[in-house]
Design an enzyme around this catalytic site. Structure first.
Site, PDB file in Angstrom:
ATOM      1  N   ARG A  33       2.444 -19.774  27.153  1.00 44.27           N
ATOM      2  CA  ARG A  33       3.698 -19.389  26.517  1.00 44.27           C
ATOM      3  C   ARG A  33       3.769 -18.593  25.202  1.00 44.27           C
ATOM      4  O   ARG A  33       2.753 -19.234  24.330  1.00 44.27           O
ATOM      5  CB  ARG A  33       4.928 -20.395  26.473  1.00 44.27           C
ATOM      6  N   GLU A  76      -0.245  -9.559  14.686  1.00 43.34           N
ATOM      7  CA  GLU A  76       0.612  -8.499  15.163  1.00 43.34           C
ATOM      8  C   GLU A  76      -0.053  -7.278  15.610  1.00 43.34           C
ATOM      9  O   GLU A  76       0.158  -6.647  16.429  1.00 43.34           O
ATOM     10  CB  GLU A  76       1.978  -8.249  14.808  1.00 43.34           C
ATOM     11  N   ARG A 110       8.757 -13.819   6.418  1.00 43.34           N
ATOM     12  CA  ARG A 110       8.912 -13.075   5.131  1.00 43.34           C
ATOM     13  C   ARG A 110      10.233 -13.559   4.268  1.00 43.34           C
ATOM     14  O   ARG A 110      10.267 -13.255   3.117  1.00 43.34           O
ATOM     15  CB  ARG A 110       9.143 -11.613   5.514  1.00 43.34           C
ATOM     16  N   MET A 131       2.384 -12.269  11.635  1.00 45.45           N
ATOM     17  CA  MET A 131       2.537 -10.752  11.005  1.00 45.45           C
ATOM     18  C   MET A 131       1.238 -10.470  10.481  1.00 45.45           C
ATOM     19  O   MET A 131       0.468 -11.355  10.403  1.00 45.45           O
ATOM     20  CB  MET A 131       3.715 -10.694   9.748  1.00 45.45           C
ATOM     21  N   GLY A 132       1.049  -9.112  10.144  1.00 46.14           N
ATOM     22  CA  GLY A 132      -0.471  -8.907   9.857  1.00 46.14           C
ATOM     23  C   GLY A 132      -0.744  -7.251  10.607  1.00 46.14           C
ATOM     24  O   GLY A 132      -1.320  -7.497  11.666  1.00 46.14           O
ATOM     25  N   GLU A 176       0.993  -1.202   0.025  1.00 47.90           N
ATOM     26  CA  GLU A 176      -0.012   0.012  -0.042  1.00 47.90           C
ATOM     27  C   GLU A 176       0.981   1.286   0.050  1.00 47.90           C
ATOM     28  O   GLU A 176       0.542   2.044  -0.645  1.00 47.90           O
ATOM     29  CB  GLU A 176      -1.062   0.166   1.176  1.00 47.90           C
ATOM     30  N   ASP A 188       1.155  -9.771   3.799  1.00 55.00           N
ATOM     31  CA  ASP A 188      -0.189  -9.299   4.536  1.00 55.00           C
ATOM     32  C   ASP A 188      -1.497  -9.768   3.681  1.00 55.00           C
ATOM     33  O   ASP A 188      -2.490  -9.773   4.220  1.00 55.00           O
ATOM     34  CB  ASP A 188      -0.321  -8.030   5.251  1.00 55.00           C
TER      35      ASP A 188
HETATM   36  O1  F6P Z   1       3.811  -5.327   5.429  1.00 53.14           O
HETATM   37  C1  F6P Z   1       4.423  -6.607   5.638  1.00 53.14           C
HETATM   38  C2  F6P Z   1       4.991  -6.634   7.250  1.00 53.14           C
HETATM   39  O2  F6P Z   1       5.536  -7.785   7.325  1.00 53.14           O
HETATM   40  C3  F6P Z   1       3.754  -6.410   8.162  1.00 53.14           C
HETATM   41  O3  F6P Z   1       3.093  -7.702   8.595  1.00 53.14           O
HETATM   42  C4  F6P Z   1       4.655  -5.824   9.217  1.00 53.14           C
HETATM   43  O4  F6P Z   1       3.823  -5.100  10.216  1.00 53.14           O
HETATM   44  C5  F6P Z   1       5.656  -5.105   8.712  1.00 53.14           C
HETATM   45  O5  F6P Z   1       5.657  -5.643   7.203  1.00 53.14           O
HETATM   46  C6  F6P Z   1       6.967  -5.354   9.555  1.00 53.14           C
HETATM   47  O6  F6P Z   1       7.899  -4.648   8.807  1.00 53.14           O
HETATM   48  P1  F6P Z   1       9.426  -4.111   9.181  1.00 53.14           P
HETATM   49  O7  F6P Z   1      10.125  -5.630   8.565  1.00 53.14           O
HETATM   50  O8  F6P Z   1       9.828  -3.173   8.516  1.00 53.14           O
HETATM   51  O9  F6P Z   1       9.363  -4.011  10.764  1.00 53.14           O
END
Ligand code: F6P
Length: 343
Positions: free
Chosen positions: A267, A222, A276, A169-170, A103, A127
């Protein structure tokens, strides 16, 4: 013809497959030259680039990350950003620029296009929250990584009669949490679209115990947030050039709250950037390749201000503004598929 290409924002598996598609078809079929900018929008702002050739993109299809590097540089925040990107494109005699990103990167592409520059976009993000497309590449790989982690956590959770929280992530959308949670058989899934009540989470876990299942798996995105007044919220952290706060930590905070409310050991595992990194799944390689080919075709036709997209399994070209109008978030009916298995 001469085109530039850049990868911006958080990296994701499949970026190299897009670059390879653009270069291979661009050089072989259109006879054009492709310039790869370094580190997202920092490249055109600072004249950092390299010529991409058939040779330089050999062997990159299965490689994670991006051979061009990435950054969260926002050209609209830089002094004279539009002029500097335009000047760089003119000095390299580019007919246009293909920006591969989420985005933020695509938002900058749209504004640069409105300022008169020839830019088009390719949507990427693990995401899966870019509008206008049914899917982004990188998502399938991230879901696969998270599902494998949940499968592993299941067996150890069961052995030790523990609650295990998995933070995935998200930022704005809970697609990774939802899909990996469904695939991994999670007992509770918490996503940014639906603020949660920690008392309800604890009640679901207790109900499971009551039925003789002495362990539970909670998947939390997150970006998930508690309902107002139910639990302390995250304080403001560092922000990037697009104004996004650095996320992470919801799992740990939930851990304390759930343990306190249920009395069962709880935990947390934070998957973080593991989701990623690494090699893309076959699905992501194919989708990314299709996007790369469609992007160079659209550039050759001069379709600026557009974005390539997947719609009902077909590749289409849509307006960048349509794609950016609304983030693609998880609708209630998709969440209810998962919640049928909670507790
Ligand atoms: O936009 C993808 C993403 O992996 C999100 O899920 C996450 O909040 C963000 O990027 C984390 O980015 P960075 O690696 O720059 O902290």
């Amino acid at each position: 013809m001469r085109f530039g290409v850049l990868t911006g924002g958080g990296d994701c598996p499949g970026l190299n497959a897009v670059i390879r598609g653009i270069v291979r078809k661009g050089v072989n079929e259109y006879g054009c030259a492709i310039v790869g900018f370094r580190d997202g929008w920092r490249g055109p702002l600072e004249n950092q680039y390299e010529e991409l050739t058939i040779e330089s993109v050999r062997g990159i299809l299965p490689r994670g990350g991006t051979i061009l590097g990435s950054s969260r540089t926002n050209p609209m925040k830089a002094d004279d950003g539009v002029e500097r990107v335009g000047e760089c494109m003119r000095s390299l005699r580019l007919d246009g620029l293909i920006a591969i990103g989420g985005e933020d990167t695509l938002g900058a592409a749209k504004r640069l296009n409105e300022a008169g520059l020839n830019v088009l976009g390719v949507p990427k993000t693990i995401d899966n929250d870019v509008g206008g497309t049914d899917l982004t590449f990188g998502f399938d790989t991230a879901v696969q990584v998270a599902t494998e982690a949940i499968d592993r956590l299941h067996t150890t959770a069961e052995s030790h009669h523990r609650n295990l929280i998995v933070e995935v992530m998200g930022r704005h959308a809970g697609w990774i949490a939802l899909w990996s949670g469904i695939a991994g058989g999670a007992d509770v899934i918490l996503i940014p679209e639906r603020p949660f009540d920690v008392d309800e989470v604890a009640a679901l876990i207790k109900r499971r115990h009551g039925r003789g299942r002495y362990f539970s798996i909670v998947v939390v995105a997150e970006g998930a947030l508690p309902k107002e007044g139910t639990m302390a919220t995250i304080g403001e952290g560092k922000t990037d050039e697009f104004g996004h706060v650095r996320l992470g930590g919801i799992g740990q905070r939930l851990e304390r709250e759930i343990e306190e409310r249920t009395g069962y050991e709880t935990r947390t595992t934070v998957l973080g950037h593991v989701q990623r990194g690494g090699t893309p799944t076959a699905f992501d390689r194919v989708l990314a390749t299709r996007f790369g080919i469609a992007a160079i075709d659209a550039a050759a036709r001069g379709e600026w201000g557009k974005m390539v997209a997947l719609r009902s399994m077909k590749i289409e070209v849509v307006d960048l503004s349509d794609a950016l109008e609304n983030l693609r978030t998880v609708p209630e009916e998709e969440y209810s598929t998962a919640s049928a298995f909670f507790g």
